[in-house]
Design an enzyme around this catalytic site. Structure first.
Site, mmCIF file in Angstrom:
data_model
loop_
_atom_site.group_PDB
_atom_site.id
_atom_site.type_symbol
_atom_site.label_atom_id
_atom_site.label_comp_id
_atom_site.label_asym_id
_atom_site.label_seq_id
_atom_site.Cartn_x
_atom_site.Cartn_y
_atom_site.Cartn_z
ATOM 1 C CG ASP A 405 40.685 37.093 56.346
ATOM 2 O OD1 ASP A 405 41.172 37.387 55.242
ATOM 3 O OD2 ASP A 405 39.463 36.894 56.525
ATOM 4 C CD GLU A 458 42.626 40.634 53.568
ATOM 5 O OE1 GLU A 458 42.177 40.610 52.410
ATOM 6 O OE2 GLU A 458 41.993 40.188 54.536
#
Length: 727
Positions: A405, A458
């Site tokens: 993330d 990401e």
């Protein structure tokens, strides 16, 4: 004799080296002494561990303001021996082994590697480990806190009294250790830490804790380290050429338990797994499952990186869930958050009284958007903690991949910061050199230790070579989320069809850079929260057009180069935004239009998995050929997907207007027959059933789009066609 000042320091829980005082020691006259600190005890006796016989009664040292310090000489003994303590309390008698008769928990090699920050599996030594030493069962505790004056283990087993079990400092690596006999799995514990300036910190959870209490409680729980899991074999053939279709799930809100609470791992195994398998997805991606204090963070602000959240049950339950996924043919990806952590006082923040896991300077250590702390990636012990954690999930739970993330926030020192609010790197630039080195090393370790595992970034910027090996100068990820494609396509789809002609390039622009990375096309949770609306509510027009547009979007996505990701609820066109506190709107499946969307997703996955042309060459130009990229006036696009040997092809044609286009001629690369495999306007999906029939269309020698051969097609409104070439 031990002087009173040292005993007072010990009894006040201020002593930094309790092993120098407590336990068995030999004095200058070769006499054996045993000393024990037992606040509140009436008496303490020493027993021979082999015979069980009492060999000495310890006397309580009388010092003003001090209680519970017992000591005594062992008569007729000159050599160390195994012993136990019989402690008489106000309400009973306890027999126990003395923790201070056991010496080092960490081996010399462990100490060396931990100090160097190169211990490949630090979780095998740090944390709480159920073990046996000298035939005595108990738990070995070890925690990194180099700047602490004193560290104690506290828990149910010692009435949370920091005086009872102060730990030994291994100065070479800054780790405090102790073995506590009799402490077993299930015991709750924390660390009581006194900072170097003498300040007593809030009780800290274990950074390496393998289990945690259910929030709002915050204690760690002694739990056996899960055994290594045999890795799932890599599918035959090239890994990047395999189909990869991901169903992204927030477990707590996919489907609530019958009582409205969190579903447990068993319930999820019985419901979620068969559902995802039925829809044909290859992978299940879980929003973060590491322990986290705040439900509303969705797991993206974790504090217990090594503990599966207690919301769904035990760590063993999660292990069984992953095994059930594998048995059903599903691979498992978990979202992993090494970018930042919350400031909760029981967590990593100023863990030993000083910034330890985070930077001292808030211009480096505080994330201004989220109010969280940023890991100090340049500190070798911190990097080792995180890399070990990545390996832990794959090795100990059998997880197949990690989606990392907020990578962009890690790569740039000025991420979301104004001028003067960030510190340049050693070269004066904005790149976070330490974070880059960490990400490369993490991917290298996983690649070396578990080649079948993959990592997904990401990453929302133009940072180059995210999905290229470190040896080429890349970050080493297998895949990168294509955020640019997602934004462009959703922006295009939100336009009224009458205006789409002016935005046609948003459909085609993604192919300008489609092969610079190994892209995943994500329609993720981030696109259906915070006022952005659900996917179907992003679509323009009346209800019929909204459903048709959504089906058309999915057709374009599944045909386009790149792996696929869809967040839960999108597979049946949920109207409302995702709400982490409630279940999905499952009742919508009673309506044919919503059930039709799900039927389409199932069939798209089936076609995608069974036709190599749609997945085999996702990341090279050889797998893609434009047919019609510039028909903005009609809002039509068409392209061909090829297998590597060009023996199979799939033609995609998309009509993004609500107009049926009869006799639309599409150039094709070769003669032969083309069969309509999916038509998103099929009545099976809730459409109007406009199309070209099941009998196939034969290519005609009539030039179109620069090709000698072409097809005369009927293009259904707001729909996608998949036409398979059969030689």
């Amino acid at each position: 004799m031990i002087d009173n000042a040292e005993i007072i320091s010990l009894c006040r829980a201020e002593h930094g080296n309790p092993y120098a005082v407590l336990g068995m020691h030999t004095d200058a006259d070769d006499r054996l002494w045993v000393r024990s600190l037992q606040p509140g005890a009436r008496s303490v006796a020493v027993l021979d561990a082999k015979t069980g016989k009492q060999v000495a009664e310890l006397a309580q040292r009388e010092i003003e303001g001090v209680e519970g310090f017992f000591e005594g000489v062992i008569p007729r003994r000159r050599k160390d021996f195994s012993y136990r303590l019989r402690i008489t309390w106000e309400h009973g008698v306890q027999e126990t082994d003395d923790p201070y008769r056991f010496w080092a928990v960490l081996g010399e090699m462990d100490v060396w590697l931990l100090a160097e920050g190169s211990h490949l599996r630090p979780f095998e030594r740090l944390g709480a480990h159920v073990t046996e030493i000298d035939g005595v069962a108990g738990t070995a505790f070890a925690v990194w806190a180099p700047d602490a004056q004193r560290v104690s283990v506290v828990g149910d087993f010692n009435t949370w009294d920091g005086r009872r079990h102060p730990m030994r400092l291994r100065r070479e690596c800054g780790v405090w250790e102790i073995f506590l006999p009799g402490v077993a799995a299930g015991a709750r514990y924390k660390y009581e830490i006194r900072s170097r300036d003498g300040h007593l910190l809030p009780l800290k959870s274990d950074p390496y804790g393998f289990e945690a209490e259910m929030r709002p409680s915050t204690a760690s729980v002694v739990c056996a380290l899960p055994p290594p899991v045999e890795p799932v074999p890599v599918p035959a053939g090239e890994q990047l050429g395999a189909p990869l279709s991901i169903y992204e799930v927030h477990l707590a809100s996919w489907r609530r338990a019958d009582d409205g609470g969190f579903p447990d791992w068993q319930r999820l195994s019985e419901t979620l797994i068969p559902y995802v398998v039925d829809l044909g997805f290859t992978h299940l991606e879980l929003l973060p499952i590491s322990e986290h204090p705040f439900d509303g963070s969705w797991g993206y602000q974790p504090l217990g990186l090594y503990a599966p959240t207690a919301r769904h049950g035990s760590p063993a339950g999660f292990c069984q869930f992953v095994s059930a996924c594998h048995a059903a043919g599903l691979r498992v990806i978990v979202d992993w958050v090494p970018a930042h952590f919350p400031t909760d006082e029981h967590g990593l923040s100023r863990f030993d009284g000083n910034p330890l896991y985070e930077h001292a300077d808030p211009r480096e250590g505080m994330h201004q958007d989220w109010g969280t702390l940023i890991y100090n990636f340049g500190r070798r012990e911190v990097s080792n903690y995180l890399i070990g954690n990545a390996l832990f999930w794959i090795e100990r739970y059998g997880v197949d991949g990690l989606r990392v993330d907020a990578v962009a926030s890690m790569l740039y020192r000025d991420y979301s910061r104004s001028e003067g609010q960030w510190v340049p790197n050693v070269h004066g630039g904005r790149e976070n050199i330490e974070a880059v080195a960490f990400l490369r090393r993490m991917n290298e370790v996983l690649g070396q230790e578990h080649p079948a595992a993959d990592t997904h970034a990401e990453e929302s910027t133009a940072w180059p070579m995210v999905s290229r090996p470190p040896s080429m100068g890349g970050l080493g990820f297998h895949y990168k989320w294509n955020m640019g494609w997602m934004h462009d396509v959703l922006s295009y789809m939100s336009q009224d069809p009458i205006h789409r002609r002016y935005h046609h390039n948003k459909l085609s622009f993604g192919m300008m850079y489609a092969f610079t990375e190994n892209f995943v096309l994500p329609l993720s949770h981030d696109e259906v929260v915070h006022g952005k609306g659900s996917l179907i509510n992003k679509m323009p027009g009346d209800t019929w057009q909204k459903f048709a547009n959504l089906r058309s979007l999915y057709g374009f996505m599944w045909a386009h180069p790149g792996k696929k990701l869809l967040f839960m609820g999108g597979e049946f066109g949920q109207w409302s935004e995702w709400n982490h506190d409630t279940s999905l709107d499952w009742a919508l499946l009673d309506f044919p239009t919503h059930a039709g969307i799900r039927n389409l997703v199932r069939d798209l996955n089936s076609l995608y998995r069974s036709r190599p042309a749609l997945h085999q060459v996702d990341f090279e130009p050889a797998g893609f050929e434009w047919i019609a990229a510039d028909d903005a006036e009609s809002s039509v696009v068409a392209f061909v997907r090829w297998t590597r040997d060009r023996s199979r092809a799939m033609l995609y044609v998309g009509n993004f207007t609500p107009v049926v286009r009869h006799a639309y001629r599409i150039g094709v690369p070769m003669a032969g027959k083309y069969y309509e495999r999916i038509n998103t306007d099929s009545q099976h999906y809730g459409g109007g059933n406009v199309g070209n029939g099941p009998d196939g269309i034969t290519a005609e020698r009539a030039s179109a789009h620069g090709r000698e051969w072409s097809l005369n097609l009927t293009l259904p409104p707001l729909a996608a066609l998949f036409l398979e070439w059969v030689p």
